[in-house]
Design a protein around this motif. Structure first.
Motif, PDB file in Angstrom:
ATOM      1  N   VAL A 155     -18.039 -16.791   7.327  1.00  0.00           N
ATOM      2  CA  VAL A 155     -17.373 -16.447   8.581  1.00  0.00           C
ATOM      3  C   VAL A 155     -17.815 -17.441   9.642  1.00  0.00           C
ATOM      4  O   VAL A 155     -19.010 -17.759   9.756  1.00  0.00           O
ATOM      5  N   ARG A 156     -16.842 -17.967  10.396  1.00  0.00           N
ATOM      6  CA  ARG A 156     -17.152 -18.858  11.513  1.00  0.00           C
ATOM      7  C   ARG A 156     -16.663 -18.201  12.793  1.00  0.00           C
ATOM      8  O   ARG A 156     -15.567 -17.637  12.831  1.00  0.00           O
ATOM      9  N   TYR A 157     -17.465 -18.317  13.861  1.00  0.00           N
ATOM     10  CA  TYR A 157     -17.045 -17.753  15.135  1.00  0.00           C
ATOM     11  C   TYR A 157     -17.704 -18.507  16.283  1.00  0.00           C
ATOM     12  O   TYR A 157     -18.691 -19.229  16.091  1.00  0.00           O
ATOM     13  N   ARG A 158     -17.142 -18.336  17.459  1.00  0.00           N
ATOM     14  CA  ARG A 158     -17.634 -19.006  18.662  1.00  0.00           C
ATOM     15  C   ARG A 158     -18.013 -17.950  19.689  1.00  0.00           C
ATOM     16  O   ARG A 158     -17.238 -17.028  19.957  1.00  0.00           O
ATOM     17  N   LEU A 159     -19.206 -18.054  20.238  1.00  0.00           N
ATOM     18  CA  LEU A 159     -19.698 -17.078  21.200  1.00  0.00           C
ATOM     19  C   LEU A 159     -20.467 -17.801  22.294  1.00  0.00           C
ATOM     20  O   LEU A 159     -21.375 -18.589  22.003  1.00  0.00           O
ATOM     21  N   ALA A 160     -20.050 -17.542  23.547  1.00  0.00           N
ATOM     22  CA  ALA A 160     -20.715 -18.147  24.705  1.00  0.00           C
ATOM     23  C   ALA A 160     -20.777 -19.665  24.585  1.00  0.00           C
ATOM     24  O   ALA A 160     -21.800 -20.293  24.906  1.00  0.00           O
ATOM     25  N   GLY A 161     -19.697 -20.254  24.087  1.00  0.00           N
ATOM     26  CA  GLY A 161     -19.622 -21.703  24.011  1.00  0.00           C
ATOM     27  C   GLY A 161     -20.343 -22.332  22.839  1.00  0.00           C
ATOM     28  O   GLY A 161     -20.380 -23.563  22.723  1.00  0.00           O
ATOM     29  N   ARG A 162     -20.905 -21.510  21.952  1.00  0.00           N
ATOM     30  CA  ARG A 162     -21.613 -22.042  20.799  1.00  0.00           C
ATOM     31  C   ARG A 162     -20.935 -21.589  19.515  1.00  0.00           C
ATOM     32  O   ARG A 162     -20.386 -20.485  19.436  1.00  0.00           O
ATOM     33  N   ASP A 163     -20.980 -22.436  18.485  1.00  0.00           N
ATOM     34  CA  ASP A 163     -20.395 -22.112  17.185  1.00  0.00           C
ATOM     35  C   ASP A 163     -21.463 -21.536  16.268  1.00  0.00           C
ATOM     36  O   ASP A 163     -22.602 -22.039  16.210  1.00  0.00           O
ATOM     37  N   TYR A 164     -21.082 -20.484  15.527  1.00  0.00           N
ATOM     38  CA  TYR A 164     -21.991 -19.832  14.601  1.00  0.00           C
ATOM     39  C   TYR A 164     -21.303 -19.684  13.246  1.00  0.00           C
ATOM     40  O   TYR A 164     -20.079 -19.645  13.155  1.00  0.00           O
ATOM     41  N   THR A 165     -22.112 -19.610  12.206  1.00  0.00           N
ATOM     42  CA  THR A 165     -21.603 -19.330  10.868  1.00  0.00           C
ATOM     43  C   THR A 165     -22.453 -18.242  10.236  1.00  0.00           C
ATOM     44  O   THR A 165     -23.630 -18.070  10.575  1.00  0.00           O
ATOM     45  N   GLY A 166     -21.847 -17.496   9.330  1.00  0.00           N
ATOM     46  CA  GLY A 166     -22.563 -16.450   8.629  1.00  0.00           C
ATOM     47  C   GLY A 166     -21.904 -16.182   7.295  1.00  0.00           C
ATOM     48  O   GLY A 166     -20.824 -16.694   6.999  1.00  0.00           O
ATOM     49  N   GLU A 167     -22.551 -15.396   6.475  1.00  0.00           N
ATOM     50  CA  GLU A 167     -22.032 -15.020   5.161  1.00  0.00           C
ATOM     51  C   GLU A 167     -22.007 -13.505   5.093  1.00  0.00           C
ATOM     52  O   GLU A 167     -23.039 -12.843   5.256  1.00  0.00           O
ATOM     53  N   LEU A 168     -20.826 -12.940   4.863  1.00  0.00           N
ATOM     54  CA  LEU A 168     -20.681 -11.496   4.816  1.00  0.00           C
ATOM     55  C   LEU A 168     -20.424 -11.026   3.397  1.00  0.00           C
ATOM     56  O   LEU A 168     -19.753 -11.708   2.615  1.00  0.00           O
ATOM     57  N   PRO A 169     -20.935  -9.850   3.048  1.00  0.00           N
ATOM     58  CA  PRO A 169     -20.649  -9.279   1.728  1.00  0.00           C
ATOM     59  C   PRO A 169     -19.217  -8.729   1.708  1.00  0.00           C
ATOM     60  O   PRO A 169     -18.552  -8.675   2.749  1.00  0.00           O
ATOM     61  N   PRO A 170     -18.719  -8.302   0.553  1.00  0.00           N
ATOM     62  CA  PRO A 170     -17.418  -7.630   0.519  1.00  0.00           C
ATOM     63  C   PRO A 170     -17.411  -6.421   1.444  1.00  0.00           C
ATOM     64  O   PRO A 170     -18.391  -5.675   1.520  1.00  0.00           O
ATOM     65  N   LEU A 208     -24.046  -5.808  11.816  1.00  0.00           N
ATOM     66  CA  LEU A 208     -23.105  -6.923  11.718  1.00  0.00           C
ATOM     67  C   LEU A 208     -23.652  -8.168  12.418  1.00  0.00           C
ATOM     68  O   LEU A 208     -23.516  -9.286  11.910  1.00  0.00           O
ATOM     69  N   THR A 209     -24.281  -7.991  13.579  1.00  0.00           N
ATOM     70  CA  THR A 209     -24.830  -9.161  14.277  1.00  0.00           C
ATOM     71  C   THR A 209     -25.901  -9.844  13.433  1.00  0.00           C
ATOM     72  O   THR A 209     -26.046 -11.070  13.476  1.00  0.00           O
ATOM     73  N   ARG A 210     -26.623  -9.062  12.680  1.00  0.00           N
ATOM     74  CA  ARG A 210     -27.663  -9.641  11.812  1.00  0.00           C
ATOM     75  C   ARG A 210     -27.042 -10.367  10.622  1.00  0.00           C
ATOM     76  O   ARG A 210     -27.487 -11.452  10.230  1.00  0.00           O
ATOM     77  N   LEU A 211     -26.004  -9.799  10.057  1.00  0.00           N
ATOM     78  CA  LEU A 211     -25.376 -10.394   8.890  1.00  0.00           C
ATOM     79  C   LEU A 211     -24.693 -11.727   9.213  1.00  0.00           C
ATOM     80  O   LEU A 211     -24.616 -12.613   8.354  1.00  0.00           O
TER      81      LEU A 211
END
Length: 241
Positions: A159-174, A215-218
């Protein structure tokens, strides 16, 4: 002579209804719906067309009248939606005060991301809809009184997302979203009991989405503080009507 004229008129009306062209379907769509049907073919009762949603091509749609729906006071159709990013089948029915949609099938990441892009979010992987049913009143003021049921499952992945002008990536389970209790949805990890997202349409015309600490942790951006994983730590609202 009069009897012959009446019979002739009835036969004419019968043929006119039976062979009503598919182009009439476009006149049934509200101007602001964002749904367009191009190159319709067949009849109002059994036809097909190219489907556009929000100005973007969404493959093709086929429809077939379900005569049994008329017994319940609704005009119902069986539909198939096919495109490069989705393969769906279901039913739609229009009553006097509300419409009902039931759909099952798969939706690819590209189709989902066209909607999530407005929020600077992108996922990968397919989503499967299992007997998702939505009943929606025509009156926008009463929209929150609609109902939903069924499940939507996502196979998980980056998952890729942008928050407060910064880009973040994460990996989510099913994940699985359970729909119900009005127009509401709660998202869980598959096989888990701790919610990740809670979404609902409110009586004031706003849609509200709540994010839990888990979710924020994942997604690699853990929420600070002593909140429990199941607690909502961030809520956003957007006006729908």
């Amino acid at each position: 002579m009069l009897r012959t004229i009446v019979i002739g008129l009835l036969m004419f009306l019968g043929f006119a209804v039976a062979f009503a062209p598919a182009t009439l379907v476009r006149t049934l769509l509200p101007d602001d719906s964002g749904v367009e049907l191009l190159e319709p073919r067949g009849t109002l009762w059994n036809g097909a067309a190219r489907l556009f949603l929000g100005g973007e091509g969404a493959g093709s749609v086929d429809w077939r009248l379900r005569p049994a729906s008329l017994l319940s006071g609704r005009l119902g159709y069986a539909i198939d939606l096919a495109g490069p990013d989705h393969d769906l089948a279901g039913q739609v029915a229009a009553g006097l005060t509300a419409a009902r949609v039931e759909v099952s099938g798969t939706v690819g990441a590209n189709a989902v991301n066209r909607w999530l892009g407005a929020y600077d979010i992108a996922i990968s992987g397919a989503t499967t809809l299992s007997a998702v049913e939505v009943n929606v009143p025509y009156d926008a003021v009463s929209l929150h009184r609609g109902t939903a049921a069924g499940d939507a499952t996502w196979q998980g992945g980056p998952v890729r997302y942008r928050l407060a002008g910064r880009d973040y990536t994460g990996e989510l389970p099913p994940l699985v979203a359970h729909l119900g209790e009005g127009l509401e949805a709660v998202v869980f990890p598959q096989g888990g009991q701790t919610p990740l997202l809670k979404a609902a349409i409110l009586p004031n015309g706003f849609a509200k989405v709540g994010v839990t600490k888990l979710l924020t942790r994942l997604v690699g951006n853990p929420w600070p503080g002593s909140h429990q994983d199941h607690e909502v730590v961030l809520e956003v609202e957007e006006q729908l009507f």
